[in-house]
Design a protein around this motif. Structure first.
Motif: not given
Length: 227
Positions: A21-28, A33-39, A53-57
């Motif tokens: 799996y690959r996640y590209e987006g915001e982290w906290k 946390h924030g917006k990102g896409i998890l493939t 999934y593409e959206g809010e976390w």
């Protein structure tokens, strides 16, 4: 991305070589946390498929608005709460191809249809798919439950109460020829349907000159002519 106190913060990309799996987006603080896409890479003996999934976390969970494409190709787009479909959203199901065959738009709770919503069953044959079954009403844990209307592809319609996906309680069924039945239903069956014909015939009988029902009329109602 940026690393602060040993945790990922801000925008960044993480790839897990083991699970694929690959996640590209915001982290906290090391969490999505924030917006990102998890493939996800889904591998079976038959084939490899990709879902995402593409959206809010929030705090590592799908929370807020987002779109999830399942390994089957089915799609949900709407509101989420802690990795579950929750709030308003639309789910589209595909069977044996990319032509839409079922679609639900409405309320969700804990990953199931709950509250008010509309579900459409489509005929995938041909481009003109006007004829379709459609339910508009209330749901409970993914099942039709409460007040609702079901429109059948042949023109018939049911308006009334439901329980566990079945017509249960008081309702009205209108046939495609315009005739109807209104009364109690039990587990999808018309409870008084057989009685309705007898009642209507009895009401419509003709009276003879003495004001008494004739033997011929009594035979229509199935009653005995003996006193």
């Amino acid at each position: 991305g940026e690393v602060k106190d040993g945790y990922i913060n801000g925008k960044g990309t993480y790839i897990n070589p083991t699970s694929g799996y690959r996640y590209e987006g915001e982290w906290k603080d090391g969490l999505r946390h924030g917006k990102g896409i998890l493939t996800y890479l889904n591998e079976t003996p038959e084939a490899k498929t990709i879902s995402y999934y593409e959206g809010e976390w929030r705090d590592g969970n799908k929370t807020g608005y987002g779109k999830y494409v399942y390994p089957s190709g089915n799609v949900y787009e709407g509101e989420w709460l802690e990795n579950q479909r929750n709030g308003k959203g639309t789910m589209i199901w595909y069977f044996g191809g990319k032509k839409t065959q079922e679609k639900y738009t409405g309320q969700w709770k804990e990953d199931y249809q709950n509250g008010f919503g509309a579900h459409i069953w489509l005929d995938p044959r041909g481009e003109n798919r006007i004829l379709r079954n459609r339910y508009v009403g209330y749901w409970k844990n993914g099942l039709r439950d409460g007040q609702g209307m079901f429109f059948y592809s042949n023109g018939s319609m049911y308006i009334g109460e439901w329980k566990d996906n079945l017509k249960q309680g008081w309702g009205k069924f209108i046939y495609d020829d315009g005739s109807d039945y209104e009364g109690p239903f039990e587990r999808d069956r018309m409870v008084e349907r057989s009685l309705q014909g007898a009642i209507k015939t009895e009401v419509a009988v003709n009276f003879n000159a003495t004001g008494r029902t004739s033997p011929q009329d009594l035979r229509k109602t199935g009653k005995s002519t003996k006193s």
